[in-house]
Scaffold this active site. Structure first.
Site, short mmCIF file in Angstrom:
data_model
loop_
_atom_site.label_atom_id
_atom_site.label_comp_id
_atom_site.label_asym_id
_atom_site.label_seq_id
_atom_site.Cartn_x
_atom_site.Cartn_y
_atom_site.Cartn_z
N ILE A 41 40.07 48.22 42.48
CA ILE A 41 38.84 47.48 42.77
C ILE A 41 39.25 46.37 43.73
O ILE A 41 40.41 45.99 43.82
CB ILE A 41 38.16 46.92 41.50
CG1 ILE A 41 39.08 45.95 40.75
CG2 ILE A 41 37.71 48.04 40.60
CD1 ILE A 41 38.40 45.30 39.55
N ASP A 42 38.29 45.84 44.45
CA ASP A 42 38.59 44.86 45.50
C ASP A 42 39.27 43.62 44.94
O ASP A 42 39.06 43.25 43.78
CB ASP A 42 37.31 44.45 46.24
CG ASP A 42 36.75 45.59 47.08
OD1 ASP A 42 37.51 46.52 47.38
OD2 ASP A 42 35.56 45.53 47.42
N ASN A 43 40.04 42.96 45.79
CA ASN A 43 40.77 41.76 45.37
C ASN A 43 39.84 40.68 44.82
O ASN A 43 40.16 40.02 43.84
CB ASN A 43 41.57 41.17 46.54
CG ASN A 43 42.72 42.07 46.95
OD1 ASN A 43 43.11 42.98 46.22
ND2 ASN A 43 43.27 41.83 48.13
N THR A 89 37.07 41.01 43.33
CA THR A 89 36.27 41.48 42.19
C THR A 89 37.03 41.25 40.90
O THR A 89 38.23 41.45 40.82
CB THR A 89 35.95 42.97 42.35
OG1 THR A 89 35.33 43.20 43.60
CG2 THR A 89 35.05 43.46 41.24
#
Length: 368
Positions: free
Chosen positions: A292-294, A296
Site C-alpha cells: 500500500i502507498d507510503n 497510507t
C-alpha cells in the site's frame, strides 16, 4: 461487507482493533474550504511540473576517467554536493536525487572502490546495507542522449575482444550480463569492467508534516484505521504495538503512515518488514505479500514463510482479497465504479487508458 479469505476474516473476528478517526483530523479537514484546497492543488501541480523538468535534465551526460575509474557522472559535479558523514541517524529531510554510474577499471572490494571513486567516507557507504548499490557484469547501453565520449568508453569496455577475456561472463549473452543485481556485502569483489549504480541519496523517512490532503486514507480488511499523512521516523515507532495478529504463516501489521511496506529501490532497510521482524523477536525476516502507498495507514499482511507468500499471491490473483479505502475529500465523489485499463508492463511509468485495449489489465475502483 464480505471480503478477504476465510483465514483473513477469522483473525479479525478474534480481537480486532477498532480505531476511530482522530478528532483533530476531522476538525482540520472541516476547517479547510474547497477554494484553499484548489489553490493548494494548483501549487502542487506547478511544483510537480518544475520537479519533473529539473529531474529530466539529470540523465547521464558525461562519461570520463577518474584515476582507475571510468565514471559516468550526472550533470551536477560531485564537488557540488554537501560533505557526507554517515547515513544514520536519519536526516531531518531528504536530500536531492543523486545516482552515480561507475564502470570499474581495476578490480577490488566494492566498498573501497566506491569510497575512492565518489570520495565518500566508509560510514556513508552503509548504502550497501541499505540496498542502494547495484552491479551488472557488463555496462548497459547508454541512453540516446549519450555524448560521443560516453559512447567511446562504452564501446571500449564492451568490445568483443575485451568481453571474451572475462571468465565471469562466459556462457552468457551480453544482454544477460547487463542485468543488474543488488550488492549485498561490503567485501564483495568487483572485477574490471563491472558496472555499478550507486544511489547516493536513498529515499529516507524523516519526520515531516505534510499537507497532502489526498492522502488521508483508510485501508482495512475488517478494522477501522485512519490517520493524517505525517511522515514519521521509522526509528521512533513502537512497532510491537502496531501488530494486529500473529500466526505461524503470517503477521498482520497496522502500517503507520509515512513508511514503506517492503522498502524502495534504494532503501530496503527502513521498511515495515525490517522493523517488525525484530519487534516480534523473529530471527527469519518477514516478507512482503502486497503493497500500500507510503502515505497510507492500514493493514498489511507480511508472510513468515515463502510458501505463504505464494498462497497469498494466489488469493490476490483469484480476487479473494479486497482493499477498502476510506478517503476524506474536498468535494463530493460520484458513487459507482470507475474503470480504466493498464498496460501489463511492470516498468514505470504505468500507462493507463480509459478505453479498452486488448491484453491490458482491467482496473476498477468502486466508490461506495
Amino acid at each position: 461487507m464480505k471480503m478477504g479469505s476465510a483465514g483473513l476474516v477469522s483473525i479479525f473476528r478474534n480481537g480486532c482493533r477498532s480505531l476511530s478517526a482522530p478528532v483533530s483530523l476531522l476538525r482540520m479537514l472541516t476547517s479547510i474550504d474547497a477554494s484553499s484546497l484548489h489553490k493548494h492543488k494548483k501549487s502542487i501541480r506547478k511544483s510537480t511540473a518544475l520537479s519533473c523538468l529539473s529531474s529530466s535534465k539529470r540523465h547521464l551526460s558525461c562519461l570520463s576517467s577518474k584515476g582507475d575509474v571510468a565514471l559516468i557522472a550526472t550533470t551536477t559535479s560531485v564537488n557540488g554536493y554537501p560533505e557526507y558523514h554517515r547515513l544514520l541517524p536519519c536526516p531531518s529531510q531528504n536530500g536531492p536525487p543523486r545516482v552515480e554510474h561507475l564502470v570499474v577499471s581495476e578490480g577490488g572490494h566494492v566498498l573501497e572502490y566506491i569510497c575512492k571513486a565518489l570520495d565518500l567516507p566508509p560510514l556513508f557507504v552503509n548504502l550497501i546495507h541499505f540496498g542502494a548499490v547495484y552491479y551488472a557484469l557488463v555496462c548497459p547501453q547508454p541512453p540516446p542522449s549519450a555524448t560521443p565520449e560516453q559512447i567511446r568508453i562504452f564501446k571500449e569496455v564492451t568490445a568483443p575482444s575485451v568481453l571474451s577475456k572475462r571468465a565471469s561472463i562466459k556462457g552468457k549473452t551480453v544482454r544477460e550480463a547487463q542485468k543488474t543485481f543488488r550488492i549485498t556485502h561490503v567485501d564483495q569483489f568487483v572485477e574490471a569492467g563491472t558496472y555499478l549504480r550507486v544511489h547516493v541519496h536513498p529515499k529516507r523517512f524523516p519526520r515531516r508534516n505534510t499537507t497532502f490532503y489526498t492522502c488521508q486514507f483508510l485501508f482495512f480488511f475488517q478494522c477501522n484505521i485512519i490517520e493524517t499523512c505525517i511522515w514519521t521516523r521509522c526509528y521512533e515507532i513502537d512497532w510491537k504495538s502496531r501488530i494486529i495478529a500473529v500466526t505461524d504463516s503470517y503477521v498482520v501489521l497496522d502500517k503507520p503512515a509515512g513508511t514503506s511496506v517492503g522498502g524502495t529501490t534504494d532503501n530496503i532497510e527502513e521498511s515495515c518488514a525490517t522493523f517488525a521482524t525484530p519487534a516480534l523477536g523473529f530471527s527469519t525476516p518477514l516478507m512482503t505479500t502486497h503493497q500500500i502507498d507510503n502515505c497510507t495507514e492500514g493493514c498489511v499482511v507480511l508472510a513468515r514463510t515463502k510458501e505463504y507468500c505464494s498462497v497469498f499471491h494466489g488469493k490476490i490473483r483469484e480476487k479473494k482479497v479486497k482493499k477498502l479505502y476510506l478517503a476524506l475529500t474536498a468535494a463530493p465523489v460520484p458513487i459507482g465504479i470507475i474503470t480504466h485499463y493498464m498496460r501489463p508492463v511492470n516498468i514505470a511509468p504505468r500507462l493507463v487508458s480509459e478505453d479498452f485495449i486488448k491484453g491490458w489489465y482491467l482496473c476498477q475502483l468502486e466508490v461506495m
